[in-house]
Write an enzyme that holds these catalytic residues in place. Structure first.
Site, short mmCIF file in Angstrom:
data_model
loop_
_atom_site.label_atom_id
_atom_site.label_comp_id
_atom_site.label_asym_id
_atom_site.label_seq_id
_atom_site.Cartn_x
_atom_site.Cartn_y
_atom_site.Cartn_z
N ASN A 145 116.90 64.55 61.88
CA ASN A 145 115.58 65.06 62.19
C ASN A 145 115.52 65.50 63.67
O ASN A 145 116.53 65.47 64.37
CB ASN A 145 114.52 64.00 61.88
CG ASN A 145 113.23 64.58 61.39
OD1 ASN A 145 112.75 65.59 61.91
ND2 ASN A 145 112.64 63.94 60.39
N HIS A 149 128.83 54.48 82.93
CA HIS A 149 129.23 54.54 84.34
C HIS A 149 129.70 53.17 84.80
O HIS A 149 129.18 52.15 84.34
CB HIS A 149 128.06 55.01 85.21
CG HIS A 149 127.62 56.40 84.92
ND1 HIS A 149 128.33 57.51 85.32
CD2 HIS A 149 126.54 56.87 84.26
CE1 HIS A 149 127.70 58.60 84.92
NE2 HIS A 149 126.61 58.24 84.27
N LYS A 189 126.21 46.37 70.15
CA LYS A 189 127.40 45.74 69.56
C LYS A 189 127.55 46.21 68.12
O LYS A 189 126.59 46.69 67.50
CB LYS A 189 127.26 44.22 69.60
CG LYS A 189 127.25 43.67 71.02
CD LYS A 189 127.18 42.16 71.02
CE LYS A 189 127.20 41.63 72.46
NZ LYS A 189 127.07 40.16 72.51
N ARG A 228 118.59 40.88 57.99
CA ARG A 228 118.94 40.33 56.67
C ARG A 228 119.99 41.22 56.02
O ARG A 228 120.26 42.33 56.48
CB ARG A 228 117.70 40.27 55.76
CG ARG A 228 117.12 41.63 55.38
CD ARG A 228 115.99 41.44 54.38
NE ARG A 228 115.33 42.68 54.01
CZ ARG A 228 115.73 43.49 53.02
NH1 ARG A 228 116.82 43.22 52.33
NH2 ARG A 228 115.05 44.58 52.74
#
Length: 203
Positions: free
Chosen positions: A84, A114, A165, A182
């Site tokens: 989108n 950086h 992560k 979940r």
């Protein structure tokens, strides 16, 4: 090593290097062409999209405006990808997107980072790490995916999340930073929106 080789090797490099900048400008021209198309120029838009991206599978659609450091040259789409408005990619190195991936408005995928040291930052030095988004992933509005992240197949990332992560397959994850909420279950084939039954018989 050249700065381009250092970039691709994940080392600190100078993004203002002349070789890098010259190639980057060519890529950005193609992005400008794409963003200047109108809603009545769908065929032209699709043609430019395939030329602009590193690769683009079948039945992909990106709603302009699209923004990319390299104009999407290091962005690789599988089939049936939908993005989108305002997909932003800092595609200094590869961003691999699988099949049937959905991007809601204002998603950002950034491979570049950086160094913390202020002297290196003052020189605008940076490094970059590849992003991988596997098949059937849905990213909600305003999701930010940071360098080096992999998002596993079928997972859903909630709106406004910052993904710093790796996220495994088959989960709903959200938050700042993004955490698993979940697992996706068989119940999700029966119900939506907090318990409404999916009426498969009517569609």
């Amino acid at each position: 090593m050249t700065n381009a080789e250092r970039k691709n090797a994940g080392l600190i490099y100078d993004p203002g290097d002349e070789e890098i900048m010259n190639f980057q400008r060519k890529c950005l021209k193609k992005m400008d062409e794409f963003n200047s198309t109108t809603s009545e120029q769908l065929e032209l838009r699709q043609k430019i999209l395939k030329e602009m991206l590193g690769s683009c599978g079948e039945n992909c659609y990106v709603e302009p405006p699209f923004h990319g450091n390299w104009g999407g040259k290091n962005l690789f789409f599988g089939d049936n990808v939908y993005a989108n408005f305002n997909l932003t990619v800092v595609d200094d190195v590869e961003i691999i997107v699988g099949n049937n991936v959905l991007f809601a408005p204002n998603c950002t995928l950034t491979t570049a980072n950086h160094p913390i040291d202020p002297d290196l930052r003052r020189k605008t030095f940076q490094y970059a790490k590849k992003i991988i988004i596997e098949d059937n992933v849905w990213l909600g509005s305003n999701v930010v995916v940071l360098p080096g992240v992999t998002i596993g197949k079928n997972s859903v990332i909630g709106a406004g999340s910052i993904v710093s992560k790796n996220i495994p397959a088959n989960v709903v994850a959200m938050g700042v930073p993004c955490r698993i909420f979940r697992e996706i279950s068989e119940e999700d084939k029966k119900y939506f929106d907090g318990g409404k039954r999916i009426d498969y018989e009517n569609f």
